[in-house]
Design a protein around this motif. Structure first.
Motif, PDB file in Angstrom:
ATOM      1  N   PRO A   1     -22.326   4.098  -3.222  1.00 29.66           N
ATOM      2  CA  PRO A   1     -23.333   3.831  -2.163  1.00 29.66           C
ATOM      3  C   PRO A   1     -23.049   4.582  -0.868  1.00 29.66           C
ATOM      4  N   MET A   2     -21.751   4.773  -0.544  1.00 33.47           N
ATOM      5  CA  MET A   2     -21.431   5.483   0.698  1.00 33.47           C
ATOM      6  C   MET A   2     -21.729   6.977   0.582  1.00 33.47           C
TER       7      MET A   2
ATOM      8  N   PHE B   1      -7.410  -4.187   9.524  1.00 35.86           N
ATOM      9  CA  PHE B   1      -7.120  -2.803   9.877  1.00 35.86           C
ATOM     10  C   PHE B   1      -7.676  -2.455  11.252  1.00 35.86           C
TER      11      PHE B   1
ATOM     12  N   ASN C   1     -21.900  -0.534   3.245  1.00 30.32           N
ATOM     13  CA  ASN C   1     -23.160  -0.720   2.543  1.00 30.32           C
ATOM     14  C   ASN C   1     -23.434  -2.186   2.225  1.00 30.32           C
ATOM     15  N   MET C   2     -22.531  -3.083   2.639  1.00 29.53           N
ATOM     16  CA  MET C   2     -22.709  -4.498   2.294  1.00 29.53           C
ATOM     17  C   MET C   2     -22.955  -5.326   3.551  1.00 29.53           C
TER      18      MET C   2
ATOM     19  N   ASP D   1      -8.811   3.467   4.944  1.00 29.14           N
ATOM     20  CA  ASP D   1      -8.557   2.036   5.133  1.00 29.14           C
ATOM     21  C   ASP D   1      -9.545   1.184   4.332  1.00 29.14           C
ATOM     22  N   ILE D   2     -10.771   1.692   4.138  1.00 29.41           N
ATOM     23  CA  ILE D   2     -11.760   0.930   3.367  1.00 29.41           C
ATOM     24  C   ILE D   2     -11.274   0.779   1.931  1.00 29.41           C
TER      25      ILE D   2
ATOM     26  N   SER E   1     -19.211   0.091  -6.436  1.00 30.84           N
ATOM     27  CA  SER E   1     -19.831  -0.761  -5.417  1.00 30.84           C
ATOM     28  C   SER E   1     -19.672  -0.241  -3.999  1.00 30.84           C
ATOM     29  N   ILE E   2     -18.687   0.601  -3.756  1.00 33.21           N
ATOM     30  CA  ILE E   2     -18.447   1.049  -2.379  1.00 33.21           C
ATOM     31  C   ILE E   2     -18.602   2.553  -2.238  1.00 33.21           C
TER      32      ILE E   2
ATOM     33  N   ALA F   1     -12.429  -1.218   8.710  1.00 29.61           N
ATOM     34  CA  ALA F   1     -12.501  -0.949   7.270  1.00 29.61           C
ATOM     35  C   ALA F   1     -13.467  -1.883   6.557  1.00 29.61           C
TER      36      ALA F   1
ATOM     37  N   PHE G   1     -16.926 -10.164  -1.330  1.00 31.99           N
ATOM     38  CA  PHE G   1     -16.771  -9.141  -2.375  1.00 31.99           C
ATOM     39  C   PHE G   1     -15.459  -9.293  -3.148  1.00 31.99           C
TER      40      PHE G   1
ATOM     41  N   ARG H   1     -12.626 -11.552   6.530  1.00 32.74           N
ATOM     42  CA  ARG H   1     -12.395 -11.068   5.178  1.00 32.74           C
ATOM     43  C   ARG H   1     -10.962 -11.377   4.735  1.00 32.74           C
TER      44      ARG H   1
ATOM     45  N   TYR I   1     -16.903  -2.767   4.459  1.00 32.30           N
ATOM     46  CA  TYR I   1     -17.689  -2.019   3.473  1.00 32.30           C
ATOM     47  C   TYR I   1     -19.069  -1.771   4.087  1.00 32.30           C
TER      48      TYR I   1
ATOM     49  N   VAL J   1      -9.988  -5.599  -5.822  1.00 33.35           N
ATOM     50  CA  VAL J   1     -11.127  -5.012  -6.524  1.00 33.35           C
ATOM     51  C   VAL J   1     -10.610  -3.903  -7.438  1.00 33.35           C
TER      52      VAL J   1
ATOM     53  N   ARG K   1     -14.623  -0.598  -9.934  1.00 29.40           N
ATOM     54  CA  ARG K   1     -15.574  -1.383  -9.140  1.00 29.40           C
ATOM     55  C   ARG K   1     -15.626  -0.856  -7.709  1.00 29.40           C
TER      56      ARG K   1
ATOM     57  N   LEU L   1       0.829  -1.208   0.000  1.00 24.25           N
ATOM     58  CA  LEU L   1       0.000   0.000   0.000  1.00 24.25           C
ATOM     59  C   LEU L   1       0.860   1.253   0.000  1.00 24.25           C
TER      60      LEU L   1
ATOM     61  N   ARG M   1     -25.403   5.972   9.305  1.00 24.59           N
ATOM     62  CA  ARG M   1     -25.035   6.020  10.720  1.00 24.59           C
ATOM     63  C   ARG M   1     -24.786   4.640  11.284  1.00 24.59           C
TER      64      ARG M   1
ATOM     65  N   ASP N   1     -13.304   6.519   5.131  1.00 26.07           N
ATOM     66  CA  ASP N   1     -12.096   5.990   5.751  1.00 26.07           C
ATOM     67  C   ASP N   1     -11.156   5.428   4.678  1.00 26.07           C
TER      68      ASP N   1
ATOM     69  N   ALA O   1     -15.060 -10.177  -7.020  1.00 27.76           N
ATOM     70  CA  ALA O   1     -14.427  -9.212  -7.919  1.00 27.76           C
ATOM     71  C   ALA O   1     -13.292  -9.857  -8.709  1.00 27.76           C
TER      72      ALA O   1
ATOM     73  N   ARG P   1      -8.139   0.955   1.002  1.00 25.87           N
ATOM     74  CA  ARG P   1      -6.956   0.086   1.036  1.00 25.87           C
ATOM     75  C   ARG P   1      -7.394  -1.376   1.083  1.00 25.87           C
ATOM     76  N   ALA P   2      -8.390  -1.647   1.945  1.00 30.58           N
ATOM     77  CA  ALA P   2      -8.876  -3.024   2.072  1.00 30.58           C
ATOM     78  C   ALA P   2      -9.381  -3.518   0.722  1.00 30.58           C
ATOM     79  N   ALA P   3     -10.074  -2.643  -0.013  1.00 31.82           N
ATOM     80  CA  ALA P   3     -10.608  -3.045  -1.315  1.00 31.82           C
ATOM     81  C   ALA P   3      -9.477  -3.303  -2.308  1.00 31.82           C
TER      82      ALA P   3
END
Lengths: 362, 300
Positions: free
Chosen positions: B214-215, A81, A89-90, B192-193, B210-211, A85, A98, A146, A87, B202, B206, A52, B300, B190, A102, B195-197
């Motif tokens: 929606p956020m 993390f 919305n999922m 980190d989200i 997908s993330i 971290a 996911f 995950r 997602y 991904v 995408r 990263l 929230r 965030d 993907a 980074r995680a993806a």
């Protein structure tokens, strides 16, 4: 074969060198903890391993393959993390699947892996929920899940328990250790909490200012700290220090400070023989002291901290602040002068100039 | 146990400082906005011409309104304009926001460049757009000058296409606002989200579909809300660029109302038009407001 080997790694953030010439070999199946205060470069090192962060020199090998310039997705690592971290919305199930979807993995295989990870982490009843509907501990279990579904050989964990309250942290810590025993995968774990480091690690790497100060088993790092930084960082309350000089008395080395002289019995000074007049710093852990006569030192009580099953008594001792452990039923007053005797264990001597370890008594 | 607690009645009597501070604004909203709305409603049911009359003719003005060819044309134009304007502003604004967010270093400059249009009055920028789009003066003339004599870009004077020139010019203004709103939302995600993806393998598009999108639900709903109100009151761009022409090809309801209010001395008909617009806006905004609240609760 090493699971991860980092050679001569250099990382700079915004032109500022954070890590310089760092070498680290992590064995297959090992639980290595990177321990250090905030800003010591431990998270930077982890992010560099994950891909990263771009490195400015050196190499990173994972599972025997040079991955220095590989993209994060190709490194076969799982990462957890501090902020979870997830997602948001999922659902939990989609959070787990996911990444696999993907990558175009067949649906049946995705399903099977998600079920396996969910069973391992007891996530089955939560699969349909959204992260917002989970507690902190549950969220962290999903984050670990995950990382698990990817069947990675190496897991990187960046302060995964720091956002949890104390009780939950202790129970997840045990779960994590059990998980490591079951999986047998390599784990590299970043924390600033020395209790987590001591309980989880098979080896600890103590980092400070972008350098590894010491690399060893928890017992080694605790009993034979390589320098004053490690000695002061490990242990709670930290090690007590007293500045003084070495003297020779009848051929036996002694530690001498104003109001105190102490014989260093069976002291291992390494290659260099002790010389009279050497400036040294004495290091004693709080649990190695007892409030009893015959006194080797004495100090005036400044503060008493009851901890339930014991108390920490803070003393003013030769110009330094010392701490001693006492039983929970002991009664000590502020301003009282107490005698201190050495109970058990080895005491450490550090060089006064550069703070490195000079000797350890038996 | 018998701790003297303030009784609910006493709490009600004590003046709440926050409510006191809001009183002038509340009075303004009540008297000026709601009062004018009710007055318009009353006038729209009278036979007033240039001066308000106190008679009552029922819905006669509304019948006249919907028999008026120009009003119907205005509504048709607005119905064509609004979805195009909102969709294009959201898409362009989102792409700009992602670009600015990625190029963190030049971000400040880019943000200023794209936000400026929103700070300018459209009467001024509309004039510049008019020059640019005018086939005799602007882009078409310039391309001809470079030697491409066959080039045609005369939408501004084309009955069927003039409405798209309004879309182009106002999207240029609206996209900056959308960018600012979405950028604030993007910055709140965030890191980190993301980074995680990336570690999950991904692809970048995408991650955004997908993330990130929606956020950003709440930010998108807020932006759409502001764009919708801007579309309904579309007026200054038309005045600056086309004056409703050619013919009546770019007439819009706000212009129809203003013309009848001040130019044609028919305040009853104008008030009827205004009432229809308010009702339409409320009907369109209600679902958006509901969606925005749901997005807020979900975030929230």
């Amino acid at each position: 074969m090493a699971a991860v080997s980092v050679r001569n790694l250099r990382v700079a953030l915004g032109g500022q060198p954070v890590i310089e010439a760092l070498d680290l070999e992590v064995a297959d199946g090992e639980f290595l903890v990177l321990l250090g205060p905030s800003g010591c470069g431990k998270s930077t090192l982890l992010n560099a391993m994950a891909g990263l962060l771009e490195v400015s020199g050196g190499s990173i090998e994972i599972d025997g393959v040079d991955q220095t310039w590989a993209s994060p997705r190709d490194r076969n690592i799982g990462m957890v993390f501090q902020s979870y971290a997830l997602y948001p919305n999922m659902s939990v199930a989609n959070n787990l699947s996911f990444g696999l979807r993907a990558r175009g993995m067949p649906r049946a295989q995705v399903e099977e892996r998600v079920q396996r990870a969910a069973a391992l982490l007891q996530l089955e009843p939560l699969l349909a929920r959204k992260p917002a509907q989970l507690s902190g501990g549950q969220r962290q279990r999903v984050a670990i899940g995950r990382a698990l579904v990817r069947d990675a050989r190496v897991f990187l964990l960046d302060e995964p328990l720091s956002n949890l309250d104390a009780n939950l942290r202790a129970s997840l810590r045990r779960e994590l250790k059990l998980l490591h025993q079951r999986l047998g995968a390599t784990m590299i774990y970043v924390t600033h909490d020395q209790v987590e480091a001591l309980t989880l690690a098979s080896r600890i790497a103590v980092l400070h200012k972008g350098r590894i100060q010491q690399l060893g088993t928890p017992a080694e790092v605790y009993a034979r700290p390589a320098n004053r930084f490690v000695a002061g960082f490990m242990g709670s309350p930290p090690m007590n220090f007293l500045e003084g000089t070495l003297t020779m008395n009848g051929g036996v080395p002694h530690f001498t400070a104003p109001g105190c002289e102490f014989e260093l019995r069976d002291c291992d000074f390494g290659a260099a023989a002790p010389m009279a007049g050497e400036a040294v710093v004495l290091g004693v852990r709080p649990e190695q002291l007892r409030i009893a006569a015959p006194a080797a030192w004495s100090g005036v009580v400044t503060l008493v901290e009851p901890m339930g099953n014991h108390q920490v008594v803070w003393l003013e001792c030769g110009g330094a602040s010392w701490s001693v452990l006492a039983g929970s039923d002991a009664r000590h007053q502020r301003g009282e002068r107490l005698p201190l005797a050495l109970a058990t264990g080895s005491i450490c001597l550090f060089r006064a100039d550069d703070g490195t370890l000079r000797g350890v008594t038996a | 146990m018998n701790k003297p607690a303030a009784s609910p009645a006493a709490a009600r009597r004590a003046p709440n400082p926050a409510h006191l501070a809001l009183l002038p604004m509340a009075l303004t909203a009540l008297v000026v906005y709601l009062g004018s709305m009710l007055w318009s409603l009353r006038i729209s049911m009278s036979s007033s011409r240039s001066l308000p009359m106190q008679d009552f003719v029922g819905l006669a003005q509304y019948q006249r309104l919907f028999a008026n060819e120009r009003w119907l044309h205005s509504l048709h134009n607005l119905a064509l304009y609004t979805p195009l304007f909102i969709a294009a502003s959201l898409v362009v604004g989102f792409l700009l926001a992602v670009l600015v967010d990625r190029q963190a270093r030049a971000g400040g400059l880019l943000r200023a460049v794209f936000l400026y249009p929103y700070a300018l009055s459209f009467i001024a920028t509309g004039l510049i757009w008019q020059w640019l789009l005018n086939p005799e003066l602007g882009i078409q003339q310039a391309v001809h000058g470079w030697g491409f004599a066959g080039f045609r870009f005369d939408w501004l004077v084309d009955q069927d296409r003039v409405i798209y020139t309004l879309v182009i010019a106002t999207v240029w203004q609206g996209a900056g606002l959308v960018m600012a709103i979405l950028l604030a939302g993007l910055r709140a995600i965030d890191a980190d989200i993301l980074r995680a993806a990336r570690l999950d393998g991904v692809p970048a598009w995408r991650i955004h579909v997908s993330i990130v999108i929606p956020m950003l639900g709440f930010s998108f709903a807020t932006a759409a809300l502001l764009l919708l109100t801007a579309a309904v009151k579309l007026y200054d761009a038309v005045i600056a660029m086309t004056q409703g022409g050619p013919g009546t090809a770019s007439e819009v309801p706000a212009k129809f109302i203003m013309d009848h209010l001040f130019g044609r001395a028919n305040i009853a008909l104008a008030s009827a038009g205004a009432t229809i617009m308010v009702l339409t806006a409320v009907a369109l905004l209600a679902p958006l407001l509901y969606a925005r609240r749901r997005a807020l609760r979900a975030s929230r």
